[in-house]
Design an enzyme around this catalytic site. Structure first.
Site, mmCIF file in Angstrom:
data_model
loop_
_atom_site.group_PDB
_atom_site.id
_atom_site.type_symbol
_atom_site.label_atom_id
_atom_site.label_comp_id
_atom_site.label_asym_id
_atom_site.label_seq_id
_atom_site.Cartn_x
_atom_site.Cartn_y
_atom_site.Cartn_z
ATOM 1 N N GLU A 213 -132.681 -81.715 -43.520
ATOM 2 C CA GLU A 213 -131.521 -80.816 -43.531
ATOM 3 C C GLU A 213 -132.008 -79.411 -43.175
ATOM 4 O O GLU A 213 -132.918 -78.883 -43.822
ATOM 5 C CB GLU A 213 -130.871 -80.840 -44.916
ATOM 6 C CG GLU A 213 -129.507 -80.211 -44.967
ATOM 7 C CD GLU A 213 -128.868 -80.334 -46.352
ATOM 8 O OE1 GLU A 213 -127.762 -79.801 -46.514
ATOM 9 O OE2 GLU A 213 -129.485 -80.914 -47.274
ATOM 10 N N ASP B 88 -125.365 -71.388 -52.245
ATOM 11 C CA ASP B 88 -126.822 -71.305 -52.338
ATOM 12 C C ASP B 88 -127.280 -70.429 -53.489
ATOM 13 O O ASP B 88 -126.732 -69.356 -53.742
ATOM 14 C CB ASP B 88 -127.410 -70.763 -51.028
ATOM 15 C CG ASP B 88 -127.167 -71.707 -49.869
ATOM 16 O OD1 ASP B 88 -127.296 -72.918 -50.083
ATOM 17 O OD2 ASP B 88 -126.822 -71.239 -48.766
ATOM 18 N N TYR C 129 -122.611 -86.706 -50.001
ATOM 19 C CA TYR C 129 -123.496 -85.724 -50.646
ATOM 20 C C TYR C 129 -122.960 -85.446 -52.049
ATOM 21 O O TYR C 129 -121.936 -84.810 -52.214
ATOM 22 C CB TYR C 129 -123.516 -84.445 -49.807
ATOM 23 C CG TYR C 129 -124.610 -83.448 -50.130
ATOM 24 C CD1 TYR C 129 -124.867 -83.032 -51.424
ATOM 25 C CD2 TYR C 129 -125.373 -82.893 -49.116
ATOM 26 C CE1 TYR C 129 -125.857 -82.112 -51.711
ATOM 27 C CE2 TYR C 129 -126.367 -81.956 -49.373
ATOM 28 C CZ TYR C 129 -126.603 -81.575 -50.676
ATOM 29 O OH TYR C 129 -127.581 -80.659 -50.954
#
Length: 266
Positions: A49, A60, A174
């Site tokens: 990734e 993030d 995911y």
């Protein structure tokens, strides 16, 4: 290079859990990123990734945010990342999955964006701020260009939403292991096992677990709980940002091999 789906099909025939490292493009520079892709590819990664640095990375944590900031300050832009990927991808065994927020896609337009990333050799895409309700056209255009869009399931997702995401997600699903942002954590929450069981009762698509996995023991834990892939980000980004690029590359190669060993050991 295999597609994301083909990669998981091969792994399933070997009853093997995939290792998916994440790194940020352009940190410390794109030359090092190109070298890092090759190092990961040759040290046990099954898919890789690659994060496109973005100025407002909502999903993030501090490690990846800092890496994105450094990359942007060095002038790294999407076109530079794709030029680098186009040069490196023919030499890679691992399918490349691009991680980007939706704004750069919107800015370019779907056709241009997917045409460019497909031409560069990108096989998959993760867009953390793309809600399921807005994903239809993206999935359609991506499929026309041979790019599989991986959708995210959050710990807070309802059963109906989990089922809807599982139907639409391409390549794999995911599973976000925590409520919050990426980052290294001391343990993987037990809730992940319940979520895996919940997803497994809904779909036979591969499931990758990410956000918070930072050690071989944690990777092995999610494998034992039934995950098809362990996704490891901040721990790789942290190691790659070592004293020198050479030291960082050595560190991620060793760490990648350790993680893969934990995933294949009986």
């Amino acid at each position: 290079m295999l597609s994301v789906s083909q990669c998981f099909e091969q792994l399933r025939t070997r009853h093997e859990c995939a290792l998916i490292p994440f790194i940020t493009a352009g940190d410390p520079d794109l030359e090092t990123t190109a070298a890092a892709l090759k190092v990961l590819d040759s040290n046990g990664a099954d898919l890789i990734e690659l994060g496109v640095p973005y100025s407002d990375p909502l999903a993030d944590g501090p490690v990846i945010q800092a890496a994105a900031t450094r990359a942007l300050q060095r002038g790294t832009r999407l076109d530079h990342v794709l030029d680098m990927v186009a040069q490196v991808s023919p030499s890679l065994r691992c399918p490349l999955v691009l991680f980007t927020y939706y704004n750069p896609i919107l800015y370019r337009g779907l056709e241009q964006f997917f045409g460019q990333i497909a031409a560069a050799g990108v096989k998959g895409l993760v867009v953390p701020d793309l809600p399921l309700e807005e994903a239809g056209e993206v999935l359609q255009v991506a499929a026309a260009h041979g790019v599989e869009v991986v959708l995210l399931v959050a710990p807070t997702s309802s059963q109906d939403r989990i089922e809807a995401i599982a139907r639409q997600s391409q390549g794999f699903i995911y599973l976000v292991s925590v409520t919050g942002v990426t980052g290294m954590r001391t343990q993987v929450q037990m809730r992940v096992k319940d979520l895996l069981d919940q997803l497994r009762s809904t779909t036979d698509k591969p499931i990758g677990v990410g956000f918070g996995i930072s050690s071989p023991e944690q990777a092995r834990q999610v494998k034992d709980w039934g995950a098809d892939a362990a996704i490891v980000g901040s721990a790789f980004v942290n190691r790659l940002a070592g004293d020198t690029p050479a030291a960082g590359l050595l560190a991620i190669g060793n760490f990648c091999a350790q993680l893969k060993s934990a995933l294949v050991s009986p």
